[in-house]
Design an enzyme around this catalytic site. Structure first.
Site, mmCIF file in Angstrom:
data_model
loop_
_atom_site.group_PDB
_atom_site.id
_atom_site.type_symbol
_atom_site.label_atom_id
_atom_site.label_comp_id
_atom_site.label_asym_id
_atom_site.label_seq_id
_atom_site.Cartn_x
_atom_site.Cartn_y
_atom_site.Cartn_z
ATOM 1 N N ASN A 1 -14.325 67.618 -10.766
ATOM 2 C CA ASN A 1 -14.502 66.228 -10.793
ATOM 3 C C ASN A 1 -15.054 65.857 -9.313
ATOM 4 O O ASN A 1 -14.247 65.875 -8.344
ATOM 5 C CB ASN A 1 -13.329 65.514 -11.144
ATOM 6 C CG ASN A 1 -13.405 63.936 -11.078
ATOM 7 O OD1 ASN A 1 -13.838 63.294 -10.423
ATOM 8 N ND2 ASN A 1 -13.091 63.393 -12.182
ATOM 9 N N HIS B 1 -14.711 61.600 -6.063
ATOM 10 C CA HIS B 1 -14.423 61.215 -4.681
ATOM 11 C C HIS B 1 -15.279 61.762 -3.505
ATOM 12 O O HIS B 1 -15.183 61.327 -2.659
ATOM 13 C CB HIS B 1 -12.896 61.628 -4.289
ATOM 14 C CG HIS B 1 -11.872 60.827 -5.214
ATOM 15 N ND1 HIS B 1 -11.851 59.765 -5.318
ATOM 16 C CD2 HIS B 1 -11.110 61.504 -6.256
ATOM 17 C CE1 HIS B 1 -10.920 59.476 -6.279
ATOM 18 N NE2 HIS B 1 -10.580 60.471 -6.783
ATOM 19 N N HIS C 1 -16.461 60.018 -13.552
ATOM 20 C CA HIS C 1 -15.962 59.016 -14.407
ATOM 21 C C HIS C 1 -16.705 57.556 -13.700
ATOM 22 O O HIS C 1 -16.800 57.450 -12.691
ATOM 23 C CB HIS C 1 -14.394 58.991 -13.854
ATOM 24 C CG HIS C 1 -13.751 57.619 -14.437
ATOM 25 N ND1 HIS C 1 -12.361 57.455 -14.635
ATOM 26 C CD2 HIS C 1 -14.204 56.810 -15.347
ATOM 27 C CE1 HIS C 1 -11.837 56.605 -15.224
ATOM 28 N NE2 HIS C 1 -13.145 56.100 -15.610
ATOM 29 N N ARG D 1 -16.588 54.310 -13.911
ATOM 30 C CA ARG D 1 -15.539 53.395 -14.039
ATOM 31 C C ARG D 1 -16.337 51.848 -14.067
ATOM 32 O O ARG D 1 -17.186 51.693 -13.711
ATOM 33 C CB ARG D 1 -14.777 53.209 -12.480
ATOM 34 C CG ARG D 1 -13.583 54.202 -12.642
ATOM 35 C CD ARG D 1 -12.587 54.095 -11.691
ATOM 36 N NE ARG D 1 -11.701 54.560 -11.787
ATOM 37 C CZ ARG D 1 -10.278 54.230 -12.514
ATOM 38 N NH1 ARG D 1 -10.434 53.293 -12.963
ATOM 39 N NH2 ARG D 1 -9.242 55.145 -12.475
ATOM 40 N N ARG E 1 -16.568 51.901 -8.736
ATOM 41 C CA ARG E 1 -16.013 52.066 -7.361
ATOM 42 C C ARG E 1 -16.474 53.402 -6.551
ATOM 43 O O ARG E 1 -16.409 53.428 -5.510
ATOM 44 C CB ARG E 1 -14.549 52.244 -7.285
ATOM 45 C CG ARG E 1 -13.689 53.228 -8.129
ATOM 46 C CD ARG E 1 -12.283 53.016 -7.829
ATOM 47 N NE ARG E 1 -11.752 52.120 -8.743
ATOM 48 C CZ ARG E 1 -10.242 51.924 -9.186
ATOM 49 N NH1 ARG E 1 -9.694 53.217 -8.788
ATOM 50 N NH2 ARG E 1 -9.931 51.236 -9.765
ATOM 51 N N GLU F 1 -16.395 61.034 -17.936
ATOM 52 C CA GLU F 1 -15.053 60.430 -18.352
ATOM 53 C C GLU F 1 -15.334 58.897 -18.237
ATOM 54 O O GLU F 1 -16.056 58.475 -17.516
ATOM 55 C CB GLU F 1 -14.144 60.456 -17.201
ATOM 56 C CG GLU F 1 -13.382 61.983 -17.088
ATOM 57 C CD GLU F 1 -12.576 62.163 -15.971
ATOM 58 O OE1 GLU F 1 -12.083 60.690 -15.400
ATOM 59 O OE2 GLU F 1 -12.067 63.020 -15.457
ATOM 60 N N THR G 1 -6.277 57.373 -12.971
ATOM 61 C CA THR G 1 -6.018 57.307 -14.484
ATOM 62 C C THR G 1 -4.644 57.472 -14.780
ATOM 63 O O THR G 1 -4.605 58.764 -14.294
ATOM 64 C CB THR G 1 -6.932 58.233 -15.154
ATOM 65 O OG1 THR G 1 -8.249 58.018 -14.831
ATOM 66 C CG2 THR G 1 -6.917 57.682 -16.768
ATOM 67 N N GLU H 1 -7.965 66.644 -23.915
ATOM 68 C CA GLU H 1 -7.473 67.085 -22.472
ATOM 69 C C GLU H 1 -6.090 66.469 -22.332
ATOM 70 O O GLU H 1 -5.926 65.320 -22.535
ATOM 71 C CB GLU H 1 -8.590 66.496 -21.603
ATOM 72 C CG GLU H 1 -8.094 66.887 -19.855
ATOM 73 C CD GLU H 1 -9.056 66.330 -18.835
ATOM 74 O OE1 GLU H 1 -10.172 66.216 -19.138
ATOM 75 O OE2 GLU H 1 -8.530 66.159 -17.771
ATOM 76 N N HIS I 1 -5.566 66.527 -13.931
ATOM 77 C CA HIS I 1 -4.784 65.532 -13.526
ATOM 78 C C HIS I 1 -3.797 65.737 -12.429
ATOM 79 O O HIS I 1 -2.884 66.365 -12.954
ATOM 80 C CB HIS I 1 -4.441 64.274 -14.385
ATOM 81 C CG HIS I 1 -4.527 62.831 -13.577
ATOM 82 N ND1 HIS I 1 -3.764 62.538 -12.632
ATOM 83 C CD2 HIS I 1 -5.577 61.825 -13.570
ATOM 84 C CE1 HIS I 1 -4.051 61.246 -11.922
ATOM 85 N NE2 HIS I 1 -5.184 60.974 -12.631
#
Ligand code: PXP
Length: 237
Positions: free
Chosen positions: A7, A10, A43, A45, A49, A70, A101, A151, A191
Site C-alpha cells: 500500500n 503514505h 485507498h 479516500r 488526503r 481500497e 481504517t 481481507e 493492517h
C-alpha cells in the site's frame, strides 16, 4: 507463501504535506513492482488526503501487477472506480475523522449498500473483496453476497498491548481464516503489520496475500536516508 501487496498511500501523504509533486507515488509503485511486490494497493479516500484520482489513472496505465483499490461504497467513489477499472476493489468502511481504517466493514448492517456497489463494480469486470473483522457473522454475510474473497483486518492482533492479548487476537485471526476457507473464500489479511509482527501471521498458510503499507514506507525513509545524504553531499561538493 503469502503474496505481498504494497500500500503506497503514505508516499502520497508525504507529497501532500507540501502539496507538491514529490514523492511521486507512481514511481514508488514501479519500484515495488520491480522489487517483487505482487500487487499495488491504494485507498482513494473521500477527502483525498493522500491518493488522488489522477494517481489512479496513471497507476492503472503503468502498473503491470495487480492494482487493488481500497474504497468506500460512496456513490461517487464507486463511479470513479468503474471508470478507472482497477483489477480489484477492496471495500472498506470510511469515517472522515479517522487517521486510518479503524475496523472492518459491517457487512451485516450495510448489506444493501454493499450489494449495490458490488453489482456496479462486477459489471465492469472488477473483482471485489471485502475488508472485514475476523468474525464469523461478517464472513457469513460476505458469503451471502456471493463474494469470493475477503481481507481480514489484523489491527487487533497488531495493536495488542501485551503477549496474552496478542495470542488471543492471533487465535481469533486463525479461527476466522479456517472458517473462511471452509466456506471456499480466498483470504487476504492486513493492517498494522510490521517488521516485528508479520512473521507469525505469514505462517498461517491459507492467507494468500498480506497487504502492508505504513511500516514499509516508514522503513524506506530510514534505510534510504544514507543514500539520500550521500547524493545531496555530492551535489553540494
Ligand atoms: N488493508 C486495508 C484494507 C487497509 O485499509 C490498509 C490501510 O490503508 C492496509 C491493508 C494497510 O495497513 P497498514 O498501512 O497499517 O500496513
Amino acid at each position: 507463501m503469502s503474496k505481498l501487496g504494497v500500500n503506497i498511500d503514505h508516499v502520497a501523504t508525504l507529497r501532500e504535506v507540501r502539496k507538491g509533486i514529490e514523492p511521486e507515488p507512481v514511481f514508488a509503485a514501479l519500484i515495488c513492482q520491480a522489487q517483487g511486490a505482487d500487487s499495488i494497493v491504494v485507498h482513494l479516500r473521500e477527502d483525498r488526503r493522500h491518493i488522488k484520482v489522477r494517481d489512479l489513472y496513471i497507476l492503472k496505465e503503468v502498473v503491470k501487477i495487480k492494482l487493488n483499490l481500497e474504497m468506500s461504497v460512496a456513490e461517487d467513489i464507486v463511479e470513479i472506480a468503474c471508470k478507472v477499472r482497477p483489477d480489484q476493489a477492496t471495500l472498506v468502511p470510511e469515517r472522515r475523522q479517522e487517521i486510518t481504517t479503524e475496523g472492518g466493514l459491517d457487512v451485516v448492517s450495510n448489506f444493501k449498500k454493499i450489494k449495490q456497489a458490488l453489482d456496479k463494480l462486477e459489471r465492469k469486470g472488477i473483482a471485489v473483496s471485502l475488508f472485514i473483522d475476523p468474525d464469523k457473522k461478517q464472513i457469513d454475510a460476505t458469503k451471502k453476497l456471493g463474494i469470493g474473497m475477503i481481507e481480514l483486518h489484523t489491527g487487533r492482533y497488531a495493536e495488542a498491548k501485551n503477549k496474552k492479548e496478542q495470542n488471543r487476537y492471533f487465535r481469533e485471526l486463525e479461527t476466522a481464516v479456517n472458517y473462511a476457507r471452509s466456506k471456499d473464500l480466498h483470504v487476504f489479511a492486513g493492517h498494522g503489520l510490521n517488521y516485528y509482527n508479520v512473521a507469525r501471521v505469514a505462517k498461517i498458510k491459507d492467507i494468500e496475500e498480506l497487504n502492508i503499507g505504513y511500516s514499509i514506507v516508514c522503513r524506506a525513509v530510514l534505510v534510504g536516508l544514507e543514500r539520500a545524504i550521500k547524493e545531496m553531499k555530492m551535489l553540494i561538493d
